[in-house]
Design a protein around this motif. Sequence first.
Motif, short mmCIF file in Angstrom:
data_model
loop_
_atom_site.label_atom_id
_atom_site.label_comp_id
_atom_site.label_asym_id
_atom_site.label_seq_id
_atom_site.Cartn_x
_atom_site.Cartn_y
_atom_site.Cartn_z
N PHE A 150 24.48 24.31 17.36
CA PHE A 150 25.18 23.03 17.24
C PHE A 150 24.18 21.88 17.33
CE2 PHE A 150 26.84 19.31 19.44
CZ PHE A 150 27.81 18.91 18.53
N TRP A 151 23.28 21.90 18.31
CA TRP A 151 22.36 20.78 18.53
C TRP A 151 21.35 20.65 17.40
CZ3 TRP A 151 24.14 17.20 21.24
CH2 TRP A 151 24.96 17.46 22.33
N ARG A 152 20.89 21.75 16.86
CA ARG A 152 19.95 21.68 15.74
C ARG A 152 20.61 21.02 14.53
NH1 ARG A 152 15.94 26.42 13.71
NH2 ARG A 152 14.80 25.10 12.27
N LEU A 153 21.82 21.44 14.22
CA LEU A 153 22.55 20.85 13.10
C LEU A 153 22.94 19.40 13.40
CD1 LEU A 153 24.78 23.87 12.05
CD2 LEU A 153 22.66 23.06 10.97
N PHE A 154 23.34 19.11 14.63
CA PHE A 154 23.71 17.77 15.03
C PHE A 154 22.56 16.80 14.80
CE2 PHE A 154 23.64 14.46 18.31
CZ PHE A 154 24.82 13.79 18.02
N LEU B 54 19.56 12.70 11.71
CA LEU B 54 18.39 12.26 10.92
C LEU B 54 18.82 11.83 9.52
CD1 LEU B 54 15.36 11.88 10.65
CD2 LEU B 54 15.18 14.31 10.14
N ILE B 55 19.69 12.59 8.90
CA ILE B 55 20.19 12.24 7.57
C ILE B 55 20.93 10.90 7.63
CG2 ILE B 55 21.84 12.88 5.76
CD1 ILE B 55 21.16 15.84 6.48
N ALA B 56 21.77 10.71 8.64
CA ALA B 56 22.50 9.45 8.78
C ALA B 56 21.53 8.29 9.00
CB ALA B 56 23.49 9.54 9.95
N VAL C 227 18.40 8.06 7.90
CA VAL C 227 17.73 7.79 6.62
C VAL C 227 18.66 7.00 5.70
CG1 VAL C 227 16.87 8.91 4.51
CG2 VAL C 227 16.10 9.70 6.75
N ILE C 228 19.90 7.41 5.63
CA ILE C 228 20.89 6.69 4.81
C ILE C 228 21.05 5.27 5.32
CG2 ILE C 228 23.33 6.58 4.16
CD1 ILE C 228 23.26 9.70 4.13
N GLY C 229 21.12 5.12 6.64
CA GLY C 229 21.26 3.79 7.23
C GLY C 229 20.08 2.90 6.89
N LEU C 230 18.87 3.43 6.96
CA LEU C 230 17.69 2.63 6.59
C LEU C 230 17.75 2.18 5.14
CD1 LEU C 230 14.68 4.43 8.27
CD2 LEU C 230 15.40 2.07 8.60
N LYS C 231 18.19 3.07 4.28
CA LYS C 231 18.29 2.71 2.85
C LYS C 231 19.37 1.66 2.64
CE LYS C 231 17.37 3.06 -1.48
NZ LYS C 231 16.95 1.76 -1.93
N ILE C 232 20.48 1.76 3.37
CA ILE C 232 21.57 0.79 3.20
C ILE C 232 21.15 -0.60 3.64
CG2 ILE C 232 23.84 0.15 4.10
CD1 ILE C 232 24.54 3.14 4.09
N VAL C 233 20.45 -0.69 4.77
CA VAL C 233 20.07 -2.02 5.28
C VAL C 233 18.81 -2.57 4.63
CG1 VAL C 233 21.19 -1.64 7.49
CG2 VAL C 233 18.76 -1.13 7.25
N HIS C 234 18.23 -1.81 3.75
CA HIS C 234 17.03 -2.27 3.02
C HIS C 234 17.37 -3.58 2.37
CE1 HIS C 234 14.38 -2.89 -0.32
NE2 HIS C 234 15.33 -2.56 -1.17
#
Length: 76
Positions: A56-60, A65-67, A69-76
């Motif tokens: 669970f923790w590895r996938l969490f 991390l994916i969220a 990265v997406i957040g960084l791209k959105i606020v770019h």
Amino acid sequence: MLWYAAFAALCLLSMVLLTKATKTIPLGTAYPVWTGIGAVGTVVIGILIFKEPTSFWRLFFTFTLIASVIGLKIVH
């Protein structure tokens, strides 16, 4: 020997794509996205090909991390 050649070719391609990305987005966004993609890709390959354990923790934290990265791209 084939693994080494493939590794070198993919490293070169990765650097070329990072360089191309920094022409349109700031380095402070491009680099974390680049490393995040590499980290998530490594986890996925480890799980699917090398049969590494999933928990669970590895996938969490992978999805966190994916969220991020997406957040960084959105606020770019």
